[in-house]
Design a protein around this motif. Structure first.
Motif, PDB file in Angstrom:
ATOM      1  N   VAL A  50      17.466  45.691   7.557  1.00 60.65           N
ATOM      2  CA  VAL A  50      18.752  44.657   7.746  1.00 60.65           C
ATOM      3  C   VAL A  50      18.101  44.688   9.677  1.00 60.65           C
ATOM      4  N   TRP A  51      17.885  45.937  10.328  1.00 61.68           N
ATOM      5  CA  TRP A  51      17.843  46.022  11.358  1.00 61.68           C
ATOM      6  C   TRP A  51      16.332  44.147  11.731  1.00 61.68           C
ATOM      7  N   TYR A  52      15.887  44.690  10.864  1.00 62.76           N
ATOM      8  CA  TYR A  52      13.528  44.410  11.581  1.00 62.76           C
ATOM      9  C   TYR A  52      14.256  42.726  11.182  1.00 62.76           C
ATOM     10  N   LYS A  53      14.598  42.610  10.047  1.00 64.23           N
ATOM     11  CA  LYS A  53      15.186  41.253   9.090  1.00 64.23           C
ATOM     12  C   LYS A  53      16.013  40.459   9.367  1.00 64.23           C
ATOM     13  N   GLY A  54      16.715  40.864   9.678  1.00 62.33           N
ATOM     14  CA  GLY A  54      17.573  40.311   9.846  1.00 62.33           C
ATOM     15  C   GLY A  54      19.499  40.402   9.059  1.00 62.33           C
ATOM     16  N   LEU A  55      20.192  39.489   9.418  1.00 63.23           N
ATOM     17  CA  LEU A  55      21.157  39.366   7.901  1.00 63.23           C
ATOM     18  C   LEU A  55      21.087  38.778   6.677  1.00 63.23           C
ATOM     19  N   ASN A  56      19.665  38.024   6.432  1.00 62.58           N
ATOM     20  CA  ASN A  56      19.374  37.256   5.463  1.00 62.58           C
ATOM     21  C   ASN A  56      19.457  38.533   4.282  1.00 62.58           C
ATOM     22  N   GLN A  57      19.202  39.565   4.590  1.00 64.30           N
ATOM     23  CA  GLN A  57      18.688  40.956   3.943  1.00 64.30           C
ATOM     24  C   GLN A  57      20.351  41.267   2.952  1.00 64.30           C
ATOM     25  N   THR A  58      21.552  40.349   2.837  1.00 66.96           N
ATOM     26  CA  THR A  58      22.628  41.356   2.685  1.00 66.96           C
ATOM     27  C   THR A  58      22.887  39.128   1.580  1.00 66.96           C
ATOM     28  N   GLY A  59      23.659  39.796   1.269  1.00 68.39           N
ATOM     29  CA  GLY A  59      24.826  38.628   0.111  1.00 68.39           C
ATOM     30  C   GLY A  59      25.744  37.819   0.413  1.00 68.39           C
ATOM     31  N   MET A  60      26.101  38.191   1.963  1.00 67.44           N
ATOM     32  CA  MET A  60      27.096  37.389   2.851  1.00 67.44           C
ATOM     33  C   MET A  60      25.966  35.934   2.665  1.00 67.44           C
ATOM     34  N   ILE A  64      36.573  65.533   8.259  1.00 70.68           N
ATOM     35  CA  ILE A  64      36.409  64.128   8.212  1.00 70.68           C
ATOM     36  C   ILE A  64      36.325  63.240   8.661  1.00 70.68           C
ATOM     37  N   GLY A  65      37.075  63.021   9.390  1.00 73.86           N
ATOM     38  CA  GLY A  65      37.804  61.513  10.228  1.00 73.86           C
ATOM     39  C   GLY A  65      36.139  61.680  11.481  1.00 73.86           C
ATOM     40  N   PHE A  66      35.703  62.765  11.745  1.00 69.10           N
ATOM     41  CA  PHE A  66      34.631  62.244  12.809  1.00 69.10           C
ATOM     42  C   PHE A  66      33.317  61.748  11.614  1.00 69.10           C
ATOM     43  N   ILE A  67      32.724  62.429  10.121  1.00 64.61           N
ATOM     44  CA  ILE A  67      32.492  61.552   8.887  1.00 64.61           C
ATOM     45  C   ILE A  67      32.645  60.167   9.172  1.00 64.61           C
ATOM     46  N   CYS A  68      33.609  60.051   8.869  1.00 66.19           N
ATOM     47  CA  CYS A  68      34.596  58.804   9.092  1.00 66.19           C
ATOM     48  C   CYS A  68      34.140  57.335  10.298  1.00 66.19           C
ATOM     49  N   TYR A  69      34.369  57.573  11.326  1.00 68.05           N
ATOM     50  CA  TYR A  69      34.759  57.391  12.453  1.00 68.05           C
ATOM     51  C   TYR A  69      32.642  56.787  12.887  1.00 68.05           C
ATOM     52  N   SER A  70      32.110  57.884  12.934  1.00 65.18           N
ATOM     53  CA  SER A  70      30.756  57.490  13.299  1.00 65.18           C
ATOM     54  C   SER A  70      29.779  56.273  11.646  1.00 65.18           C
ATOM     55  N   SER A  71      30.349  56.442  10.868  1.00 58.57           N
ATOM     56  CA  SER A  71      30.307  55.673   9.743  1.00 58.57           C
ATOM     57  C   SER A  71      30.077  54.969  10.042  1.00 58.57           C
ATOM     58  N   ALA A  72      31.539  54.337   9.953  1.00 53.81           N
ATOM     59  CA  ALA A  72      32.360  53.341  10.427  1.00 53.81           C
ATOM     60  C   ALA A  72      31.201  52.668  11.978  1.00 53.81           C
ATOM     61  N   LEU A  73      31.254  52.853  12.698  1.00 52.50           N
ATOM     62  CA  LEU A  73      30.252  52.448  13.935  1.00 52.50           C
ATOM     63  C   LEU A  73      28.953  52.025  14.179  1.00 52.50           C
ATOM     64  N   LEU A  74      28.850  52.941  12.836  1.00 53.40           N
ATOM     65  CA  LEU A  74      26.776  52.870  12.292  1.00 53.40           C
ATOM     66  C   LEU A  74      27.062  51.496  11.268  1.00 53.40           C
ATOM     67  N   ILE A  75      27.900  51.681  10.459  1.00 56.82           N
ATOM     68  CA  ILE A  75      28.022  50.051   9.743  1.00 56.82           C
ATOM     69  C   ILE A  75      28.463  48.227  10.770  1.00 56.82           C
ATOM     70  N   LEU A  76      29.224  49.174  11.082  1.00 55.83           N
ATOM     71  CA  LEU A  76      29.705  48.184  13.018  1.00 55.83           C
ATOM     72  C   LEU A  76      28.299  47.586  13.544  1.00 55.83           C
ATOM     73  N   ALA A  77      28.025  48.435  13.902  1.00 53.29           N
ATOM     74  CA  ALA A  77      26.120  47.874  14.838  1.00 53.29           C
ATOM     75  C   ALA A  77      24.893  47.658  13.510  1.00 53.29           C
ATOM     76  N   LEU A  78      25.558  47.705  12.080  1.00 58.18           N
ATOM     77  CA  LEU A  78      24.480  46.734  11.522  1.00 58.18           C
ATOM     78  C   LEU A  78      25.131  45.733  10.811  1.00 58.18           C
ATOM     79  N   ASP A  79      26.405  45.545  10.583  1.00 61.88           N
ATOM     80  CA  ASP A  79      26.554  44.693  10.344  1.00 61.88           C
ATOM     81  C   ASP A  79      26.750  43.047  12.072  1.00 61.88           C
ATOM     82  N   ILE A  80      25.927  43.273  12.556  1.00 62.46           N
ATOM     83  CA  ILE A  80      26.325  42.473  14.108  1.00 62.46           C
ATOM     84  C   ILE A  80      24.817  41.612  13.789  1.00 62.46           C
ATOM     85  N   GLY A  81      24.365  40.076  14.100  1.00 62.11           N
ATOM     86  CA  GLY A  81      23.513  39.649  13.980  1.00 62.11           C
ATOM     87  C   GLY A  81      22.759  39.687  14.869  1.00 62.11           C
TER      88      GLY A  81
END
Lengths: 54, 273, 412
Positions: C39-49, C97-114
């Motif tokens: 996703v980072w290398y090829k971009g968000l065209n790797q998604t179904g969005m 658990i909170g630490f895991i959840c929030y670090s995951s959220a930040l990771l996903i957000l980092a993925l989810d931007i063009g």
């Protein structure tokens, strides 16, 4: 997020939003600093105490 | 008319598209692609992945032959004025990095490609699907790069783009007027590519504030309406139609409601002022 | 087995068994990491969005993990500010658990931007009027708070604890934890709320748009309230799963029941507010935009009225009533079923407030938009789960996470 950045305006929205942000960051920063300094002090005084025994 | 200033320095550039005249030829789309360096791919089957700043939709009255009627609806960015006409269009207020802006002097909603980081919140906010995402880096066929418009920057992968009412043409016209020592630009000096390309003159463009501009009267016509007016987005793109079924396709109505119950477009806009 | 790195008095599996476990979960993690780099290398065209689905699976995952990670701030609030001493037996785990959840959220957000390299623009060029800006700031700062809350737990590892400075640091952090917890509650209130605000402010989208108080739509308050209500349910659910995997009791049942009782009342009050909100939206807000309630639940293959009933009744009112009744809480199966239902309910709510918002057509000549995630999106959404399992495994093995473990497992 800083007054020297292009988008910054001295309006109520910026003051409330950034005020709250910097307030929270200051509390966290102050808390952490206190803990680190106190731990350094505790470590130093305890070690000093220990060496006095020897 | 309440706060709608007459012929003020503040412009409200807008468009009136006469659907009775539109033949669906697509020249406006072609003009837009060429003018704004909008890239395309080999396979454009999935239109929700296509970059187009203006797209022509085909709608019909749902009746079988021989009563079938068809209408084409060209849909650029609506350049919304926002709920309270203060420029807080659905997209501008949500952008977290101020990458999209409402230009007060013209009413044009801009997109700053180098500022956009591709969160796509503006796309989620726009009810018209006017905003397009660059899912790929643009790839131009051989030699086509030489034909790109030097006045419009090409966009990179991962950012949002949209119709700008050919804002670069406004800038050029304004520069010309400045050099010639004029304060104002004439109606025909600033026209977007789609309006120029339309062979049936279905697209009229100008300052909605200026009574001397054709759009002033057209937008106040009884035939005028805008898309999804009930959302109070206050678009600056108006449509004209003489057909009631087309009018009904432009907004959502509860059972028993009809477009006839609605105030004329420009009055609705004034009421939400 | 015991080694100097394993807390005293507790039994852990052999290194070999542990390594095999980590390898299995690690394989899933690597699959996710591969997809992440694609996703980072090829971009968000790797998604179904697509242009109709600017927000999709990832944003749902973000909203869901942040709501479920809400167990950390609410348990912290109950433990350190309200003074519920019993919860000290689960607070460490809630923080992890909170630490895991929030670090995951930040990771996903980092993925989810063009343009991931421009991600910092959201801070630097902040638009203070955008709900997403509020989310980004509060989420990042609160993640910092969670890290601070997590550090003392890590420092209690027997090997680290022998280092005098670290021993004192852990002690001193514990001493002022209430200050950090209070800051965490403040930040959580705003980012949980602004996540609700993200959809609620979209006045061009009648399905999600809500009226509200000042600049905050009602969804702002509903999201905060529901995260506080269901977050602890998720903490208990994960603790129960950990107990099943490790084969031992880690937290006393009374602690589960206390959290269940608090969650139950929070959930019931949330459901009353949520039903009122839904009712007002259905009879006032949506009709004013030309939509009848059933317009949002018909003419498409997925979103029927069942989803509203599932969210409000089956996964809302039912678990709330189970949890507020003593009999319900004292029956382990019922208690856990109610908590799982509540967790599912909140995940449905977050799904609806992201995916269904994008799916519902606005112009009468448009159809419902359907979306199917690609394997890359699925893999990167499973990635945080694998990462979470690994972190939990390491934490459970090497850190004294559960104060009651020794007492509950005297044979070790």
């Amino acid at each position: 997020m800083f007054p020297f950045i292009f988008e910054w305006a001295w309006d109520i929205a910026h003051l409330v939003f950034m005020g709250a942000l910097w307030y929270a960051l200051s509390i966290i920063g102050a808390g952490l600093t206190y803990c680190i300094i106190k731990s350094l002090y505790d470590t130093a005084t305890q070690e000093g105490g220990d060496s006095a025994h020897h | 008319m309440t706060k709608q200033a007459q012929h003020t320095k503040t412009k409200r550039y807008g468009m009136v598209i006469d659907l009775d005249r539109c033949t669906g030829c697509g020249a406006c789309m072609v003009g837009c692609y060429a003018e704004n360096n909008v890239p395309f791919r080999k396979d454009e089957t999935d239109k929700m992945l296509s970059l187009n700043w203006l797209r022509v939709f085909k709608v019909d009255n749902g009746k079988p032959f021989p009563d079938t009627e068809v209408c084409y609806i060209p849909k650029p960015c609506m350049q919304c004025d926002g709920r309270h006409m203060e420029g807080h269009s659905p997209c501008v207020s949500v952008c977290p990095a101020v990458a999209t802006d409402y230009d007060e002097p013209t009413g044009v909603v801009s997109q700053i490609y180098t500022r956009c980081f591709g969160c796509r919140y503006c796309m989620a906010a726009c009810p018209y699907h006017a905003r397009k995402f660059n899912w790929w880096d643009p790839v131009w066929p051989a030699d086509m790069e030489k034909y790109l418009n030097p006045d419009v920057s090409v966009r990179m992968r991962g950012v949002v783009e949209k119709c700008s009412f050919c804002y670069h043409r406004y800038q050029k016209a304004r520069d010309k007027a400045y050099v010639e020592g004029r304060d104002e630009i004439a109606e025909n000096e600033y026209q977007p590519a789609c309006a120029e390309a339309c062979p049936t003159r279905a697209i009229t463009f100008g300052d909605l504030h200026n009574p001397e501009h054709e759009v002033y009267e057209l937008s106040r016509s009884k035939k005028a309406f805008r898309l999804l007016e009930k959302l109070n987005t206050n678009p600056k793109v108006y449509y004209l139609t003489s057909k009631s079924w087309v009018r009904r396709k432009a907004d959502n109505y509860l059972e028993g409601e009809s477009p006839a119950d609605r105030k004329p477009a420009h009055k609705a806009e004034t009421a939400s002022h | 087995m015991t080694t100097p790195a394993i807390p005293e008095g507790v039994k852990r599996c052999s290194t070999r068994k542990f390594a095999i476990w980590l390898a299995v979960v690690g394989a899933v993690l690597l699959w996710g990491v591969y997809a992440m780099f694609l996703v980072w290398y090829k971009g968000l065209n790797q998604t179904g969005m697509n242009d109709a689905y600017g927000f999709a699976l990832w944003i749902w995952a973000d909203l869901a993990v942040i709501a479920l990670g809400g167990g950390a701030f609410f348990s912290g609030f109950l433990t350190y500010i309200i003074g519920k001493k019993e919860l000290k037996n689960i607070i460490n785990y809630a923080v992890i658990i909170g630490f895991i959840c929030y670090s995951s959220a930040l990771l996903i957000l980092a993925l989810d931007i063009g343009q991931p390299l421009r991600g910092w623009f959201i801070f630097w060029h902040a638009n203070v009027h955008s709900m997403l800006t509020e989310v980004a700031f509060c989420l990042s700062v609160y993640f910092g708070v969670l890290t601070i809350e997590f550090i003392p737990v890590v420092l209690e590892n027997p090997k680290l604890d022998r280092v005098p400075f670290l021993h004192h640091l852990s002690h001193n952090l514990h001493e002022v934890m209430a200050v950090f917890a209070a800051t965490g509650v403040f930040l959580s209130f705003f980012h949980q709320g602004s996540l609700g605000g993200v959809a609620g402010v979209l006045y061009g989208r009648p399905f999600s748009f809500r009226e509200g108080l000042l600049i905050w739509p009602w969804t702002f308050f509903l999201f905060t309230w529901s995260a506080a209500a269901v977050g602890p349910c998720f903490t208990v659910m994960v603790t129960w799963l950990t107990e099943k995997v490790t084969g031992k009791k880690l937290v006393k049942q009374e602690v589960f029941q206390l959290l269940g009782k608090i969650s139950g009342w929070m959930l019931l009050t949330y459901m009353i507010a949520k039903i009122a909100d839904t009712w007002y939206w259905a009879v006032v807000t949506a009709p004013s935009k030309g939509f009848a309630l059933m317009d949002f639940y018909t003419n498409n293959p997925v979103y029927g009225i069942w989803i509203l009933i599932a969210e409000l009744v089956v996964c809302g009112l039912v678990p709330a009533f189970i949890l507020i009744s003593r009999k319900g809480r004292e029956n382990n199966t019922l208690l856990l079923t109610a908590m799982i239902l509540a967790v599912i309910g909140i995940c449905i709510n977050r799904w609806v407030m992201v995916l269904q918002v994008m799916a519902a057509p606005l112009l009468p000549f448009q159809e419902w938009y359907m979306y199917m995630p690609t394997w890359q999106e699925v893999a990167t959404t499973i990635l945080p789960v694998a990462y979470g399992i690994i972190l939990i495994s390491l934490a459970h093995r090497y850190l004294p996470v559960f104060p009651q473990e020794k007492e509950l497992n005297p044979g070790n």
